[in-house]
Motif scaffolding. Structure first.
Motif, mmCIF file in Angstrom:
data_model
loop_
_atom_site.group_PDB
_atom_site.id
_atom_site.type_symbol
_atom_site.label_atom_id
_atom_site.label_comp_id
_atom_site.label_asym_id
_atom_site.label_seq_id
_atom_site.Cartn_x
_atom_site.Cartn_y
_atom_site.Cartn_z
ATOM 1 N N ILE A 1 0.802 -1.300 -0.024
ATOM 2 C CA ILE A 1 0.231 0.025 0.022
ATOM 3 C C ILE A 1 1.123 1.159 -0.480
ATOM 4 O O ILE A 1 1.511 1.439 1.089
ATOM 5 C CB ILE A 1 -0.763 -0.179 1.687
ATOM 6 N N LEU A 2 0.510 1.766 -0.923
ATOM 7 C CA LEU A 2 1.136 3.235 -1.003
ATOM 8 C C LEU A 2 0.271 4.470 -0.739
ATOM 9 O O LEU A 2 -0.988 4.352 -1.227
ATOM 10 C CB LEU A 2 1.525 3.687 -2.673
ATOM 11 N N ILE A 3 0.142 5.719 0.090
ATOM 12 C CA ILE A 3 -0.292 6.071 1.491
ATOM 13 C C ILE A 3 0.305 7.663 1.309
ATOM 14 O O ILE A 3 1.348 8.127 1.536
ATOM 15 C CB ILE A 3 -0.618 5.817 2.313
ATOM 16 N N GLU B 1 7.293 -4.181 5.547
ATOM 17 C CA GLU B 1 8.697 -3.877 4.946
ATOM 18 C C GLU B 1 7.733 -2.472 5.064
ATOM 19 O O GLU B 1 6.554 -2.550 4.455
ATOM 20 C CB GLU B 1 8.655 -4.340 3.950
ATOM 21 N N VAL B 2 8.632 -1.462 5.203
ATOM 22 C CA VAL B 2 7.811 -0.176 5.049
ATOM 23 C C VAL B 2 8.957 1.051 4.454
ATOM 24 O O VAL B 2 9.902 1.109 4.594
ATOM 25 C CB VAL B 2 7.681 1.288 7.329
ATOM 26 N N VAL B 3 8.566 1.053 3.268
ATOM 27 C CA VAL B 3 9.470 2.323 2.591
ATOM 28 C C VAL B 3 9.114 4.123 2.823
ATOM 29 O O VAL B 3 8.244 4.101 2.620
ATOM 30 C CB VAL B 3 10.138 2.526 1.501
ATOM 31 N N VAL B 4 10.362 4.669 2.523
ATOM 32 C CA VAL B 4 9.432 6.397 2.912
ATOM 33 C C VAL B 4 10.124 6.974 1.443
ATOM 34 O O VAL B 4 11.492 6.864 1.554
ATOM 35 C CB VAL B 4 10.223 6.926 4.358
ATOM 36 N N HIS B 5 9.239 8.172 1.540
ATOM 37 C CA HIS B 5 9.801 9.056 0.270
ATOM 38 C C HIS B 5 9.469 10.135 0.574
ATOM 39 O O HIS B 5 8.340 10.401 0.565
ATOM 40 C CB HIS B 5 9.163 8.488 -1.348
ATOM 41 N N ARG C 1 -0.452 3.068 10.495
ATOM 42 C CA ARG C 1 -0.375 1.946 11.970
ATOM 43 C C ARG C 1 -1.642 0.791 12.132
ATOM 44 O O ARG C 1 -0.958 -0.191 11.888
ATOM 45 C CB ARG C 1 -0.557 3.521 12.985
ATOM 46 N N GLN C 2 -2.152 1.312 11.388
ATOM 47 C CA GLN C 2 -3.386 0.543 11.062
ATOM 48 C C GLN C 2 -2.903 -0.549 9.923
ATOM 49 O O GLN C 2 -3.203 -2.066 9.873
ATOM 50 C CB GLN C 2 -4.768 1.208 11.433
ATOM 51 N N PHE C 3 -2.640 -0.154 8.584
ATOM 52 C CA PHE C 3 -2.649 -1.359 7.989
ATOM 53 C C PHE C 3 -1.197 -2.412 8.554
ATOM 54 O O PHE C 3 -1.213 -3.430 7.835
ATOM 55 C CB PHE C 3 -2.328 -0.694 6.573
ATOM 56 N N ALA C 4 -0.089 -1.612 9.074
ATOM 57 C CA ALA C 4 0.385 -2.839 8.929
ATOM 58 C C ALA C 4 0.817 -3.264 9.911
ATOM 59 O O ALA C 4 0.779 -4.787 10.314
ATOM 60 C CB ALA C 4 1.796 -1.619 10.215
ATOM 61 N N ALA C 5 -0.610 -3.219 10.692
ATOM 62 C CA ALA C 5 -0.927 -4.179 11.933
ATOM 63 C C ALA C 5 -1.829 -5.295 11.438
ATOM 64 O O ALA C 5 -1.910 -6.333 11.934
ATOM 65 C CB ALA C 5 -1.481 -3.191 13.325
ATOM 66 N N LYS C 6 -2.559 -5.266 10.613
ATOM 67 C CA LYS C 6 -2.741 -5.972 9.961
ATOM 68 C C LYS C 6 -1.528 -6.574 8.132
ATOM 69 O O LYS C 6 -2.246 -7.813 7.845
ATOM 70 C CB LYS C 6 -3.875 -5.218 9.178
#
Length: 252
Positions: free
Chosen positions: A5-7, A54-58, A20-25
């Motif tokens: 997912i891109l937010i 996995e979390v990437v930031v831009h 936070r909530q999508f990561a928990a899922k």
């Protein structure tokens, strides 16, 4: 499962809490915003709680349209493809029309609609290539009607965004070879950085975690449209759509 997912606009408020909530899922995330320091803090927080994701930031200013396309492509490469894009970045600035506030209103219009158009274009290009994906746009309950004073431009941009999403949805009708869905979310009053000044005065304001939980639930169902939280915003949304303008003015 739409795993990757891109937010956009994920450095605070609804975007950060969705992350936070999508990561928990169990979702992998690409998070974008102008304030990359906040994104890094959020990434550390999420990975500490959910080390398997996995979390990437831009860093991304959505008004830099070339950058929108470039970052979307890079995020897709980082995660091995994007399954869902949440068009969340937005502004709440506004001045009554005709009172010298054009610059603030124009900035809101550019960010909430033109930049959102760029995000939708970039996301849909990727989804058409993959023949699958889920586009989510965060509109507002204010999109139901034209609204007065400082929210006139904001409401108009959110209505425009909702119509944009509906047009994309129409393009997909009957395309059985594509697993692409489009969801429009109409949040009611949910505490965020954008509205924290008025949060303490608004009786219908939901706290961030509760409000976002209802957003995430609607997104996961991949419904076409959802007013959230359901109570009281489903019935109040219908009232806003149909009430005489005099009543609408009193409600807002």
């Amino acid at each position: 499962m739409r795993r990757n997912i891109l937010i956009t606009g994920a450095s605070s408020g609804l975007g950060a809490e969705m992350a936070r909530q999508f990561a928990a899922k169990g979702h992998h995330l690409a998070l974008t915003a102008r304030r990359v320091d906040r994104l890094e803090e959020l990434r550390s927080e999420i990975l500490a709680a959910h080390p398997d994701v996995e979390v990437v930031v831009h860093q991304l200013d959505v008004n830099d349209h070339d950058q929108v396309f470039a970052v979307t492509k890079q995020a897709a490469a980082d995660l091995g493809g994007l399954d869902r894009v949440v068009v969340n970045a937005g502004l709440g600035k506004g001045v009554k029309i005709g009172t010298g506030g054009f610059a603030a209103n124009a900035e809101t219009a550019q960010t909430n609609f033109v930049a959102a158009l760029a995000q939708c274009e970039a996301a849909m290009e990727h989804f058409y290539e993959r023949k699958a994906g889920h586009l989510v746009v965060i509109s507002s309950i204010s999109a139901m009607r034209g609204l007065p004073s400082t929210v006139t431009t904001y409401a108009a941009t959110k209505a425009g965004l909702a119509h944009l999403a509906e047009g994309i949805r129409l393009d997909l009708m009957g395309r059985k070879n594509l697993d692409i869905k489009v969801t429009t979310i109409y949040p009611g009053y949910i505490v965020s950085e954008m509205n924290d000044v008025v949060a303490s005065e608004q009786k219908l304001m939901a706290d961030t975690a509760t409000g976002v939980r209802s957003i995430v639930k609607a997104i996961d169902k991949e419904v076409a449209e959802a007013s959230v939280p359901g109570w009281p915003w489903v019935p109040l949304g219908q009232v806003l759509k149909r009430a005489p303008l005099g009543i609408v003015r009193k409600l807002v």
